[in-house]
Motif scaffolding. Structure first.
Motif, mmCIF file in Angstrom:
data_model
loop_
_atom_site.group_PDB
_atom_site.id
_atom_site.type_symbol
_atom_site.label_atom_id
_atom_site.label_comp_id
_atom_site.label_asym_id
_atom_site.label_seq_id
_atom_site.Cartn_x
_atom_site.Cartn_y
_atom_site.Cartn_z
ATOM 1 N N THR A 33 0.849 -1.269 0.100
ATOM 2 C CA THR A 33 -0.153 -0.177 0.014
ATOM 3 C C THR A 33 0.861 1.158 0.023
ATOM 4 O O THR A 33 1.987 1.191 0.591
ATOM 5 C CB THR A 33 -0.893 -0.014 1.199
ATOM 6 O OG1 THR A 33 -1.742 -1.263 1.209
ATOM 7 C CG2 THR A 33 -1.569 1.459 1.474
ATOM 8 N N LEU A 34 0.553 1.984 -0.525
ATOM 9 C CA LEU A 34 1.482 3.386 -1.031
ATOM 10 C C LEU A 34 0.496 4.468 -0.231
ATOM 11 O O LEU A 34 -0.615 4.794 -0.679
ATOM 12 C CB LEU A 34 1.559 3.926 -2.301
ATOM 13 C CG LEU A 34 2.527 5.066 -2.709
ATOM 14 C CD1 LEU A 34 3.864 4.984 -1.905
ATOM 15 C CD2 LEU A 34 2.473 5.616 -3.954
ATOM 16 N N VAL A 35 1.146 5.221 0.735
ATOM 17 C CA VAL A 35 0.316 6.383 1.341
ATOM 18 C C VAL A 35 1.327 7.626 0.970
ATOM 19 O O VAL A 35 2.315 7.662 1.217
ATOM 20 C CB VAL A 35 0.719 6.359 2.987
ATOM 21 C CG1 VAL A 35 -0.075 7.251 3.603
ATOM 22 C CG2 VAL A 35 0.031 4.889 3.366
ATOM 23 N N LEU A 36 0.309 8.499 0.546
ATOM 24 C CA LEU A 36 0.914 9.780 -0.146
ATOM 25 C C LEU A 36 0.771 10.801 0.950
ATOM 26 O O LEU A 36 -0.508 10.934 1.511
ATOM 27 C CB LEU A 36 0.361 10.159 -1.521
ATOM 28 C CG LEU A 36 0.397 9.233 -2.581
ATOM 29 C CD1 LEU A 36 -0.461 9.622 -3.713
ATOM 30 C CD2 LEU A 36 1.684 9.138 -2.959
ATOM 31 N N ALA A 37 1.766 11.507 1.517
ATOM 32 C CA ALA A 37 1.832 12.206 2.524
ATOM 33 C C ALA A 37 2.146 13.585 2.244
ATOM 34 O O ALA A 37 3.046 13.758 1.413
ATOM 35 C CB ALA A 37 2.665 11.789 3.808
ATOM 36 N N CYS A 38 1.314 14.495 2.565
ATOM 37 C CA CYS A 38 1.714 16.033 2.463
ATOM 38 C C CYS A 38 1.423 16.673 3.785
ATOM 39 O O CYS A 38 0.375 16.689 4.523
ATOM 40 C CB CYS A 38 0.755 16.538 1.230
ATOM 41 S SG CYS A 38 1.249 18.260 0.858
ATOM 42 N N ALA A 39 2.328 17.666 4.223
ATOM 43 C CA ALA A 39 2.252 18.478 5.600
ATOM 44 C C ALA A 39 2.083 19.923 4.773
ATOM 45 O O ALA A 39 2.438 20.298 3.958
ATOM 46 C CB ALA A 39 3.521 18.479 6.180
ATOM 47 N N ALA A 86 -2.454 0.045 -4.295
ATOM 48 C CA ALA A 86 -3.267 0.582 -3.419
ATOM 49 C C ALA A 86 -2.760 1.846 -2.776
ATOM 50 O O ALA A 86 -1.353 1.892 -2.661
ATOM 51 C CB ALA A 86 -3.653 -0.174 -2.220
ATOM 52 N N ILE A 87 -3.839 2.783 -3.107
ATOM 53 C CA ILE A 87 -2.989 4.198 -2.757
ATOM 54 C C ILE A 87 -3.920 4.930 -1.556
ATOM 55 O O ILE A 87 -5.144 5.040 -1.798
ATOM 56 C CB ILE A 87 -2.922 5.226 -3.840
ATOM 57 C CG1 ILE A 87 -2.118 4.483 -4.921
ATOM 58 C CG2 ILE A 87 -2.583 6.706 -3.556
ATOM 59 C CD1 ILE A 87 -2.224 5.180 -6.454
ATOM 60 N N GLU A 88 -3.411 5.498 -0.594
ATOM 61 C CA GLU A 88 -4.034 6.296 0.411
ATOM 62 C C GLU A 88 -3.554 7.867 0.356
ATOM 63 O O GLU A 88 -2.146 7.805 0.253
ATOM 64 C CB GLU A 88 -4.020 5.695 1.751
ATOM 65 C CG GLU A 88 -4.603 4.234 2.047
ATOM 66 C CD GLU A 88 -4.997 3.894 3.307
ATOM 67 O OE1 GLU A 88 -5.235 4.512 4.064
ATOM 68 O OE2 GLU A 88 -4.726 2.504 3.346
ATOM 69 N N LEU A 89 -4.523 8.648 0.620
ATOM 70 C CA LEU A 89 -3.914 9.908 0.832
ATOM 71 C C LEU A 89 -3.863 10.484 2.322
ATOM 72 O O LEU A 89 -4.729 10.263 3.117
ATOM 73 C CB LEU A 89 -4.828 10.996 -0.118
ATOM 74 C CG LEU A 89 -4.865 10.409 -1.590
ATOM 75 C CD1 LEU A 89 -5.702 11.665 -2.383
ATOM 76 C CD2 LEU A 89 -3.656 10.366 -2.249
ATOM 77 N N ALA A 90 -3.172 11.502 2.643
ATOM 78 C CA ALA A 90 -2.726 11.899 3.971
ATOM 79 C C ALA A 90 -2.153 13.478 4.203
ATOM 80 O O ALA A 90 -1.246 13.438 3.767
ATOM 81 C CB ALA A 90 -1.981 10.963 5.038
ATOM 82 N N ALA A 91 -3.229 14.176 4.230
ATOM 83 C CA ALA A 91 -2.945 15.704 4.444
ATOM 84 C C ALA A 91 -2.843 16.070 5.775
ATOM 85 O O ALA A 91 -4.098 15.724 6.459
ATOM 86 C CB ALA A 91 -3.586 16.793 3.478
ATOM 87 N N GLU A 92 -1.845 16.531 6.539
ATOM 88 C CA GLU A 92 -1.827 16.776 7.809
ATOM 89 C C GLU A 92 -1.278 17.876 8.154
ATOM 90 O O GLU A 92 -0.059 18.415 7.760
ATOM 91 C CB GLU A 92 -1.196 15.656 8.568
ATOM 92 C CG GLU A 92 -1.342 15.651 10.105
ATOM 93 C CD GLU A 92 -0.987 14.486 10.628
ATOM 94 O OE1 GLU A 92 -0.065 14.479 11.580
ATOM 95 O OE2 GLU A 92 -1.766 13.408 10.341
#
Length: 151
Positions: A33-39, A86-92
């Motif tokens: 699973t790939l989690v794309l993360a952006c702060a 499989a891709i998940e997105l996470a902006a925090e």
């Protein structure tokens, strides 16, 4: 060791998309699973007002997490093109290093991927860079992808 969850940081820049593509290729090869993360950091009220005056009804594009979410949507396109299954997105909200390390822990990542941007700059050497700090703080493997020439 096969990676099951890979977190990759992006800020929407072309160099960060090179890291996304590398992480997505690795995720594709391992079935991870790939989690794309952006702060992102909150915009000061004065800057938000100036943007609202300038952009009118499009001012939502520069407030809150919208720019980070836009970067993540663009990064998703690169990840899909590289074959991530499989891709998940996470902006925090927060400092990039804090956010990446936190998300890697929260998603129980086996690998955290970042670009090398900042490693070879004077500012990076004096104040620390995202790749350097992430490599020191992460509790999982870290891959630093050469996304810039370093010159």
């Amino acid at each position: 060791m096969a990676y099951r969850t890979v977190v990759v940081g992006t800020d929407g820049s072309p160099s960060s998309f090179r890291a996304v593509s590398a992480a997505a290729s690795l995720a594709a090869a391992t079935g991870a699973t790939l989690v794309l993360a952006c702060a992102y950091l909150p915009m000061r009220e004065r800057d938000r007002s100036a943007a609202a005056d300038l952009l009118g009804e499009l001012s939502y594009k520069v407030s809150g997490s919208t720019p980070a979410e836009d970067a993540l949507r663009a990064a998703r396109g690169h990840a899909v093109a590289a074959g991530a299954p499989a891709i998940e997105l996470a902006a925090e909200e927060g400092d990039p290093v804090d956010v990446l390390v936190s998300l890697a822990g929260r998603f129980r990542a086996d690998l955290l991927v970042v670009g090398n941007r900042g490693l070879n700059s004077l500012t990076g050497r004096l104040l620390g860079s995202v790749p350097s700090s992430v490599s020191q703080r992460a509790e999982c493997d870290v891959l630093i992808v050469r996304t810039t020439s370093g010159r």
